[in-house]
Enzyme design. Structure first.
Site, PDB file in Angstrom:
ATOM      1  N   HIS A   2       0.843  -1.205   0.000  1.00 49.85           N
ATOM      2  CA  HIS A   2       0.000   0.000   0.000  1.00 49.85           C
ATOM      3  C   HIS A   2       0.881   1.259   0.000  1.00 49.85           C
ATOM      4  CE1 HIS A   2      -3.016  -2.749   2.245  1.00 49.85           C
ATOM      5  NE2 HIS A   2      -3.550  -2.515   1.070  1.00 49.85           N
TER       6      HIS A   2
ATOM      7  N   LYS B 225     -16.647  -7.286   4.793  1.00 48.63           N
ATOM      8  CA  LYS B 225     -15.302  -7.340   5.402  1.00 48.63           C
ATOM      9  C   LYS B 225     -15.403  -7.143   6.903  1.00 48.63           C
ATOM     10  CE  LYS B 225     -11.814  -6.859   2.023  1.00 48.63           C
ATOM     11  NZ  LYS B 225     -10.459  -6.434   1.725  1.00 48.63           N
TER      12      LYS B 225
ATOM     13  N   ARG C 190      -2.310  -5.277  -8.952  1.00 51.56           N
ATOM     14  CA  ARG C 190      -1.132  -6.128  -8.693  1.00 51.56           C
ATOM     15  C   ARG C 190      -0.967  -7.230  -9.721  1.00 51.56           C
ATOM     16  NH1 ARG C 190      -3.309  -7.480  -3.024  1.00 51.56           N
ATOM     17  NH2 ARG C 190      -5.130  -7.217  -4.346  1.00 51.56           N
TER      18      ARG C 190
ATOM     19  N   SER D  80      -3.351  -8.056   2.678  1.00 51.52           N
ATOM     20  CA  SER D  80      -3.366  -7.985   4.139  1.00 51.52           C
ATOM     21  C   SER D  80      -3.721  -9.349   4.722  1.00 51.52           C
ATOM     22  CB  SER D  80      -4.360  -6.918   4.598  1.00 51.52           C
ATOM     23  OG  SER D  80      -3.914  -5.658   4.141  1.00 51.52           O
TER      24      SER D  80
HETATM   25  N1  COA Z   1      -0.338  -4.043  -1.717  1.00 51.67           N
HETATM   26  C1  COA Z   1      -0.732  -4.982  -0.871  1.00 51.67           C
HETATM   27  N2  COA Z   1      -1.997  -5.364  -0.713  1.00 51.67           N
HETATM   28  C2  COA Z   1      -2.909  -4.737  -1.453  1.00 51.67           C
HETATM   29  C3  COA Z   1      -2.576  -3.730  -2.363  1.00 51.67           C
HETATM   30  C4  COA Z   1      -1.225  -3.402  -2.483  1.00 51.67           C
HETATM   31  N3  COA Z   1      -0.795  -2.479  -3.333  1.00 51.67           N
HETATM   32  N4  COA Z   1      -3.703  -3.307  -2.972  1.00 51.67           N
HETATM   33  C5  COA Z   1      -4.686  -4.018  -2.446  1.00 51.67           C
HETATM   34  N5  COA Z   1      -4.220  -4.882  -1.538  1.00 51.67           N
HETATM   35  C6  COA Z   1      -4.967  -5.905  -0.797  1.00 51.67           C
HETATM   36  C7  COA Z   1      -5.670  -5.378   0.399  1.00 51.67           C
HETATM   37  O1  COA Z   1      -4.853  -5.426   1.546  1.00 51.67           O
HETATM   38  C8  COA Z   1      -6.831  -6.319   0.484  1.00 51.67           C
HETATM   39  O2  COA Z   1      -6.427  -7.492   1.115  1.00 51.67           O
HETATM   40  P1  COA Z   1      -7.426  -8.315   1.998  1.00 51.67           P
HETATM   41  O3  COA Z   1      -8.594  -8.658   1.101  1.00 51.67           O
HETATM   42  O4  COA Z   1      -6.604  -9.456   2.374  1.00 51.67           O
HETATM   43  O5  COA Z   1      -7.812  -7.412   3.115  1.00 51.67           O
HETATM   44  C9  COA Z   1      -7.144  -6.666  -0.957  1.00 51.67           C
HETATM   45  O6  COA Z   1      -5.968  -6.421  -1.651  1.00 51.67           O
HETATM   46  C10 COA Z   1      -8.193  -5.846  -1.615  1.00 51.67           C
HETATM   47  O7  COA Z   1      -8.532  -4.815  -0.819  1.00 51.67           O
HETATM   48  P2  COA Z   1      -8.368  -3.258  -1.078  1.00 51.67           P
HETATM   49  O8  COA Z   1      -7.682  -2.983  -2.322  1.00 51.67           O
HETATM   50  O9  COA Z   1      -7.890  -2.605   0.181  1.00 51.67           O
HETATM   51  O10 COA Z   1      -9.768  -2.902  -1.282  1.00 51.67           O
HETATM   52  P3  COA Z   1     -10.886  -3.286  -0.380  1.00 51.67           P
HETATM   53  O11 COA Z   1     -11.593  -4.336  -1.137  1.00 51.67           O
HETATM   54  O12 COA Z   1     -10.515  -3.620   1.004  1.00 51.67           O
HETATM   55  O13 COA Z   1     -11.600  -1.892  -0.333  1.00 51.67           O
HETATM   56  C11 COA Z   1     -13.172  -0.285  -1.026  1.00 51.67           C
HETATM   57  C12 COA Z   1     -12.539  -1.644  -1.231  1.00 51.67           C
HETATM   58  C13 COA Z   1     -13.230   0.115   0.426  1.00 51.67           C
HETATM   59  C14 COA Z   1     -12.379   0.729  -1.795  1.00 51.67           C
HETATM   60  C15 COA Z   1     -14.571  -0.449  -1.658  1.00 51.67           C
HETATM   61  O14 COA Z   1     -15.229  -1.512  -1.012  1.00 51.67           O
HETATM   62  C16 COA Z   1     -15.401   0.787  -1.535  1.00 51.67           C
HETATM   63  O15 COA Z   1     -15.252   1.673  -2.322  1.00 51.67           O
HETATM   64  N6  COA Z   1     -16.301   0.835  -0.546  1.00 51.67           N
HETATM   65  C17 COA Z   1     -17.169   1.984  -0.319  1.00 51.67           C
HETATM   66  C18 COA Z   1     -18.605   1.673  -0.694  1.00 51.67           C
HETATM   67  C19 COA Z   1     -18.786   1.887  -2.152  1.00 51.67           C
HETATM   68  O16 COA Z   1     -18.705   2.975  -2.680  1.00 51.67           O
HETATM   69  N7  COA Z   1     -19.107   0.782  -2.840  1.00 51.67           N
HETATM   70  C20 COA Z   1     -19.245   0.777  -4.248  1.00 51.67           C
HETATM   71  C21 COA Z   1     -17.886   0.697  -4.895  1.00 51.67           C
HETATM   72  S1  COA Z   1     -18.032   0.098  -6.517  1.00 51.67           S
END
Ligand code: COA
Length: 163
Positions: A17, A42, A91, A129
């Site tokens: 991140h 989540k 990624r 994560s």
């Molecule tokens: N390096 C390491 N890990 C990474 C990464 C990186 N560069 N990029 C993503 N990840 C990992 C995250 O840690 C996460 O791991 P986990 O699933 O083991 O926790 C996974 O990849 C994907 O998660 P992340 O990219 O953090 O996104 P998320 O799915 O947790 O978050 C939101 C998504 C919060 C952005 C999305 O749900 C959102 O926008 N929510 C708001 C409500 C909304 O508007 N919904 C409609 C959206 S279409």
């Protein structure tokens, strides 16, 4: 002023991140790291306040970065911040389908906001994560992937949870 919002759960923030945050600072004047409140899909290990605290700690030397918690629709939050873009890390091919769906849905909800995809350094391209939490749970080393303070907090949290 170009402002980008980098949203995620950050449970906890990893070097992957941070790599994306650093890269996005080359494109944006200000980057807001938006830490998502828990959602039905989540169930984070760390509560929202702790996740925000850890992101603040890791980014404290990055002058143009702000950290905030957010709840509700991402595009509404982006608009409210006066930002023009959502920043996401891509990624691997496996990320593409989910990210494509999210980017198009967000565009449908508000077509004035763009999604910018950045690729992390290949050494972090396999990180999530969850996978790091799994390694920590099995008492493997996580210091290559996490800020030392975040690694300590993770190990303490898992120790407290174990029977
Ligand atoms: N390096 C390491 N890990 C990474 C990464 C990186 N560069 N990029 C993503 N990840 C990992 C995250 O840690 C996460 O791991 P986990 O699933 O083991 O926790 C996974 O990849 C994907 O998660 P992340 O990219 O953090 O996104 P998320 O799915 O947790 O978050 C939101 C998504 C919060 C952005 C999305 O749900 C959102 O926008 N929510 C708001 C409500 C909304 O508007 N919904 C409609 C959206 S279409």
């Amino acid at each position: 002023m170009k402002i980008g919002v980098y949203p995620g759960t950050f449970d906890p923030i990893t070097h992957g991140h941070t790599d994306i945050i650093r890269r996005s600072l080359r494109l944006f004047d200000k980057v807001i790291v938006a830490v998502a409140a828990p959602s039905p899909s989540k169930h984070p290990l760390f509560d929202l306040t702790e996740r925000v605290e850890m992101v603040r700690l890791v980014t404290k030397d990055l002058a143009r970065v702000e950290v905030a918690a957010f709840d509700g629709l991402l595009v509404q939050y982006v608009k409210q911040c006066g930002a023009q873009a959502v920043i996401r890390g891509l990624r691997a091919i496996s990320d593409f389908e989910y990210e494509f769906q999210m980017a198009l849905l967000n565009r449908k909800l508000d077509d004035t906001i763009e999604t910018v995809f950045l690729m992390p350094s290949e050494e972090y391209s396999y990180l999530t994560s969850s996978i790091i939490k799994e390694v920590a749970r099995l008492e493997g080393p996580v210091t290559d992937f996490l800020h030392p303070e975040v690694a300590t907090r993770l190990c303490q949290r898992l120790r407290r949870q174990s029977p």
